[in-house]
Design a protein around this motif. Structure first.
Motif, PDB file in Angstrom:
ATOM      1  N   GLN A 188       1.899  -8.721   7.953  1.00 51.94           N
ATOM      2  CA  GLN A 188       1.336  -8.606   9.181  1.00 51.94           C
ATOM      3  C   GLN A 188      -0.074  -7.964   8.821  1.00 51.94           C
ATOM      4  OE1 GLN A 188       2.494  -5.534  12.634  1.00 51.94           O
ATOM      5  NE2 GLN A 188       3.335  -7.541  13.266  1.00 51.94           N
ATOM      6  N   VAL A 189      -0.038  -6.857   7.892  1.00 54.82           N
ATOM      7  CA  VAL A 189      -1.105  -6.352   7.310  1.00 54.82           C
ATOM      8  C   VAL A 189      -2.067  -7.380   6.853  1.00 54.82           C
ATOM      9  CG1 VAL A 189      -1.999  -4.682   5.603  1.00 54.82           C
ATOM     10  CG2 VAL A 189      -0.074  -3.944   7.094  1.00 54.82           C
ATOM     11  N   ALA A 190      -1.602  -8.194   5.915  1.00 54.16           N
ATOM     12  CA  ALA A 190      -2.117  -9.098   5.310  1.00 54.16           C
ATOM     13  C   ALA A 190      -3.190 -10.211   6.303  1.00 54.16           C
ATOM     14  CB  ALA A 190      -1.723 -10.016   4.167  1.00 54.16           C
ATOM     15  N   GLU A 191      -2.549 -10.556   7.400  1.00 54.54           N
ATOM     16  CA  GLU A 191      -3.149 -11.461   8.440  1.00 54.54           C
ATOM     17  C   GLU A 191      -4.211 -10.631   9.099  1.00 54.54           C
ATOM     18  OE1 GLU A 191      -3.981 -13.239  11.778  1.00 54.54           O
ATOM     19  OE2 GLU A 191      -2.979 -11.410  12.006  1.00 54.54           O
ATOM     20  N   SER A 192      -3.844  -9.231   9.398  1.00 56.35           N
ATOM     21  CA  SER A 192      -4.932  -8.645   9.916  1.00 56.35           C
ATOM     22  C   SER A 192      -6.116  -8.683   9.362  1.00 56.35           C
ATOM     23  CB  SER A 192      -4.433  -7.229  10.484  1.00 56.35           C
ATOM     24  OG  SER A 192      -4.386  -6.272   9.285  1.00 56.35           O
ATOM     25  N   PRO A 207      -8.823  -9.715  14.207  1.00 52.82           N
ATOM     26  CA  PRO A 207      -7.944  -9.306  15.247  1.00 52.82           C
ATOM     27  C   PRO A 207      -8.218  -9.181  16.528  1.00 52.82           C
ATOM     28  CG  PRO A 207      -8.663  -7.343  14.394  1.00 52.82           C
ATOM     29  CD  PRO A 207      -9.579  -8.481  13.456  1.00 52.82           C
ATOM     30  N   ARG A 208      -7.414  -9.551  17.542  1.00 54.93           N
ATOM     31  CA  ARG A 208      -7.722  -9.146  19.029  1.00 54.93           C
ATOM     32  C   ARG A 208      -7.709  -7.716  19.274  1.00 54.93           C
ATOM     33  NH1 ARG A 208      -2.920 -11.263  22.199  1.00 54.93           N
ATOM     34  NH2 ARG A 208      -1.689 -10.665  20.170  1.00 54.93           N
ATOM     35  N   MET A 209      -8.572  -7.164  19.958  1.00 59.53           N
ATOM     36  CA  MET A 209      -8.643  -5.846  20.354  1.00 59.53           C
ATOM     37  C   MET A 209      -9.185  -5.618  21.811  1.00 59.53           C
ATOM     38  SD  MET A 209     -11.727  -4.602  18.002  1.00 59.53           S
ATOM     39  CE  MET A 209     -11.219  -5.100  16.678  1.00 59.53           C
ATOM     40  N   ARG A 210      -9.111  -4.608  22.068  1.00 61.11           N
ATOM     41  CA  ARG A 210      -9.847  -4.247  23.479  1.00 61.11           C
ATOM     42  C   ARG A 210      -9.988  -2.469  23.402  1.00 61.11           C
ATOM     43  NH1 ARG A 210      -6.907  -1.396  27.411  1.00 61.11           N
ATOM     44  NH2 ARG A 210      -4.820  -1.402  27.026  1.00 61.11           N
ATOM     45  N   THR A 225      -1.560  -6.543  17.066  1.00 58.42           N
ATOM     46  CA  THR A 225      -0.694  -7.302  15.867  1.00 58.42           C
ATOM     47  C   THR A 225      -0.498  -8.672  16.150  1.00 58.42           C
ATOM     48  OG1 THR A 225       1.454  -6.808  16.483  1.00 58.42           O
ATOM     49  CG2 THR A 225       0.156  -4.925  15.141  1.00 58.42           C
ATOM     50  N   ARG A 226      -0.310  -9.431  15.188  1.00 54.45           N
ATOM     51  CA  ARG A 226       0.386 -10.784  15.302  1.00 54.45           C
ATOM     52  C   ARG A 226       1.787 -10.865  14.862  1.00 54.45           C
ATOM     53  NH1 ARG A 226      -3.416 -15.971  13.895  1.00 54.45           N
ATOM     54  NH2 ARG A 226      -4.442 -15.263  15.509  1.00 54.45           N
TER      55      ARG A 226
END
Length: 415
Positions: free
Chosen positions: A247-251, A256-259, A272-273
């Motif tokens: 999950q850390v690696a993918e980010s 990433p998505r954020m708001r 997270t994904r």
């Protein structure tokens, strides 16, 4: 709200106002309105009769709570995944056409990949006693340099209970590069399911503790190690180390998505994904080749008995085992362009952020599993800002920190 939902399936829904659980009823044609019945609001436990509508603009996250209603576990179940309902037949479906993230790189698995994964199950061994078979399994695991680790239980964390640990040990041909075999599939592998609920703490004192916390132990590929780390430390006095968190690696690899969170003074919330999402986007696996795990949330105490039934059902054993196998392939895909300094910092934060928190804070953090830890967000944003500058300079994405001085790809791991 873009997941595949089964009619009658239990859902856990997070909004800016509160969290809810209920039974899936329907989705509108535009997939902007989710209708649920038998809704309960948490933590007030207020119940709502009839149908309750959730709109895309207010929903932060939707998690499937009921593993038995997953189409992966029940081939032939009618699902609601898009405007046309379909029937899962237990074979790999084409990858989804919708691309929710601009930088996604969809890859389709070979047609025979499903048969390949099924063929690996012949190497599965279930360990439920601390005996000679247990000692042989631990010895085999410790002889590897990298393994995939999956886990299931009740609300993983210090207030939950761990039931099963799955370990995938890939064996590689010495005449071929390990990285290429991780992509194409190792020549063979051993698979273990440890019944932690049955063996208890003695399993850790007799070998698993060394595997999880010794600095010379194998690298452990895990997806989102935060609550697993918290559970091991507070339930078994084990301090998890040598983790490669996908999950850390993918980010770090994908933007990433954020708001912006108005209630937090304008700070950015980064989402997270999930493992299933990563498997779909990075490995090209379709939903019927993956398993939707239980939600690990402090407010949810339902639908977890399945992991404490003995003997474990073949379907649940397959689900847990496949996760550990997929993690090996996913790690190789993500590690090819990984900035290791930022990755190491992120893994260290993941291992400690819940584990080292006080009880009340740790309990609340389980309700925000879909958000990146606040300490990791500045590191993540700095990395992606550097990538933007690199892209504007060279016209494409480059990561100079992920290669050696001689131009070869880095293969070193987190220490």
């Amino acid at each position: 709200m873009d997941k595949v939902y089964v009619k009658g399936q239990k859902l856990f829904i997070t909004t800016e106002e509160a969290t809810y659980d209920g039974t899936f009823h329907s989705m509108d044609a535009g997939r902007n309105r989710l209708t649920v019945k038998d809704v309960i609001k948490h933590p007030s436990e207020e119940a709502f009769e009839g149908l309750y509508h959730f709109y895309r603009s207010e929903v932060l996250n939707v998690q499937i709570m009921d593993p038995l209603a997953s189409p992966w576990l029940t081939p032939g179940t009618e699902i609601v995944g898009n405007r046309n309902s379909s029937i899962m037949r237990g074979v790999q479906a084409p990858p989804a056409a919708r691309v929710p993230f601009s930088r996604r790189e969809p890859k389709s698995m070979p047609k025979d990949m499903h048969k390949y994964y099924l063929s690996l199950l012949k190497n599965l061994k279930t360990i439920d006693e601390v005996d000679d078979n247990f000692d042989l399994a631990v010895a085999d695991i410790m002889s590897h340099s990298i393994v995939g680790v999956s886990c299931e239980g009740a609300m993983l964390g210090r207030r939950g209970k761990l039931s099963w640990i799955g370990v995938c040990c890939p064996d590689f041909n010495a005449d071929e590069e390990e990285a290429s075999q991780l992509t194409a599939g190792p020549s063979s592998l051993n698979l273990y399911l440890f019944d932690v609920a049955l063996m208890g703490t003695v399993a850790f004192s007799k070998g698993l503790k060394t595997f999880f916390e010794d600095k010379h132990s194998p690298k452990k590929v895990i997806h989102d190690c935060r609550f697993f780390s918290d559970c091991l430390y507070h339930e078994f006095d084990v301090k998890l180390q040598n983790v490669l968190d996908t999950q850390v690696a993918e980010s770090l690899v994908s933007f990433p998505r954020m708001r912006v969170a108005e209630e937090k003074g304008g700070s950015k919330l980064v989402f997270t994904r999930s493992l299933n999402s990563c498997l779909t986007h990075k490995l090209g696996l379709s939903p019927n080749m993956t398993y939707q795990p239980n939600i690990n949330d402090g407010f949810i105490k339902k639908n977890i008995e399945i992991w404490f039934q003995r003997p474990i059902t073949p379907l649940m054993a397959k689900a847990l085992t496949f996760q550990s196998i997929y993690l090996i392939h996913l790690w190789n895909k993500l590690s090819q362009a990984l900035p290791y300094p930022a990755f190491k910092a992120g893994v260290d934060i993941y291992l400690s952020c819940v584990r080292d928190a006080d009880d009340d804070t740790a309990f609340l953090m389980t309700n925000y599993y879909h958000l990146m830890p606040e300490k990791f967000v500045p590191i993540l944003l700095l990395h992606h800002n550097e990538m933007r500058r690199t892209r504007s300079r060279y016209g494409k994405w480059q990561n100079t920190k992920s290669v050696r001085e001689d131009g070869r790809k880095k293969t070193d791991s987190v220490h």
